[in-house]
Design a protein around this motif. Structure first.
Motif, PDB file in Angstrom:
ATOM      1  N   GLY A   9      22.699 148.303  94.273  1.00 26.56           N
ATOM      2  CA  GLY A   9      22.853 147.599  93.013  1.00 26.56           C
ATOM      3  C   GLY A   9      21.910 146.424  92.966  1.00 26.56           C
ATOM      4  N   THR A  10      22.355 145.324  92.375  1.00 26.25           N
ATOM      5  CA  THR A  10      21.498 144.142  92.262  1.00 26.25           C
ATOM      6  C   THR A  10      22.231 142.899  92.746  1.00 26.25           C
ATOM      7  N   PHE A  11      21.426 141.949  93.222  1.00 27.91           N
ATOM      8  CA  PHE A  11      21.899 140.608  93.572  1.00 27.91           C
ATOM      9  C   PHE A  11      21.269 139.645  92.593  1.00 27.91           C
ATOM     10  N   SER A  12      22.072 138.796  91.980  1.00 25.04           N
ATOM     11  CA  SER A  12      21.572 137.835  90.998  1.00 25.04           C
ATOM     12  C   SER A  12      22.061 136.431  91.337  1.00 25.04           C
ATOM     13  N   THR A  17      16.964 138.281  89.763  1.00 29.33           N
ATOM     14  CA  THR A  17      17.723 139.483  90.099  1.00 29.33           C
ATOM     15  C   THR A  17      16.870 140.372  90.988  1.00 29.33           C
ATOM     16  N   TRP A  18      17.497 140.902  92.052  1.00 32.51           N
ATOM     17  CA  TRP A  18      16.787 141.726  93.026  1.00 32.51           C
ATOM     18  C   TRP A  18      17.588 142.991  93.309  1.00 32.51           C
ATOM     19  N   ASP A  19      16.894 144.104  93.531  1.00 25.18           N
ATOM     20  CA  ASP A  19      17.556 145.343  93.947  1.00 25.18           C
ATOM     21  C   ASP A  19      17.949 145.233  95.417  1.00 25.18           C
ATOM     22  N   VAL A  20      19.166 145.653  95.746  1.00 25.25           N
ATOM     23  CA  VAL A  20      19.647 145.556  97.127  1.00 25.25           C
ATOM     24  C   VAL A  20      20.476 146.779  97.504  1.00 25.25           C
TER      25      VAL A  20
END
Length: 206
Positions: A9-12, A17-20
């Protein structure tokens, strides 16, 4: 019995926001488990749990990528969500005050399926970051406090490099060298593999 689900998912935080990819850990036995860090996909986690009872959903910290499936998983399983209250500021960014959790305390023990997880408060990556230590199986669940190759990131809000180094030095590197470290992202490591590099991290971090 220790099991893992990798969810994506993503980290914000702080406007970025980054894909993780996140490691979701299950510790227990064939009857009951603790879920560590309900990330991104509650249904995938529940599928891995199967018919077992979830004793608790433990959040190593409240960055959104570690908690964004916690509410749904709690609904699916009836399990309580556990979080250190020092991370309330991060929790409220995701859930406001609409989703309750039961506060974690340093030194508390959480049991499931014959595994006892001791809560170690290890601030730095986040104010309420915790690691979970299971001495009987010689395992540490480190969340984002310690990774293969160094400490967790401290470049964003509510984090501190000096604090995470103090946490690692004072709480984690005191554990037996053979302790396996299961991390929040990426590959597992061990205390013995990481301990010799503390001074390098300090030089690199400053």
């Amino acid at each position: 019995m220790i099991d893992k689900v990798v969810t994506s998912g993503t980290f914000s935080l702080d406007g970025g926001t980054w894909d993780v990819d996140n490691n979701v850990w299950l510790a227990g036995d064939a009857r009951e488990v603790v879920v560590i860090d309900a990330a991104h996909d509650a249904k995938a986690i529940a599928q891995r749990v199967g018919g077992r009872e979830v004793k608790a959903i433990v959040c190593t910290h409240a960055h959104n990528d570690h908690i964004n499936a916690a509410a749904e998983l709690a609904e699916l399983t009836g399990a309580p969500i556990r979080l250190h209250p020092a991370d309330e500021v991060l929790w409220s960014q995701v859930y406001g005050d609409s989703v309750p959790y039961v506060p974690l305390a340093d030194g508390e023990k959480i049991e499931a399926g014959g595994i006892s997880l001791e809560v170690l408060h290890t601030p730095g990556h986040a104010p309420g970051a915790v690691c979970l230590y299971a001495p009987e199986v010689c395992v540490l669940f480190s969340g984002d406090t310690l990774f293969k190759g160094g400490p967790g990131a401290t470049g964003r809000s509510y984090s501190s490099f000096d604090t995470i180094i103090d946490s690692i030095r004072g709480r984690l590197l005191e554990l037996p060298a053979e302790t396996v470290v299961h991390t929040g992202h990426g590959e597992s490591t061990s205390i013995g593999a990481e301990a010799p590099h503390l001074e390098e991290w300090i030089k690199r971090g400053h």
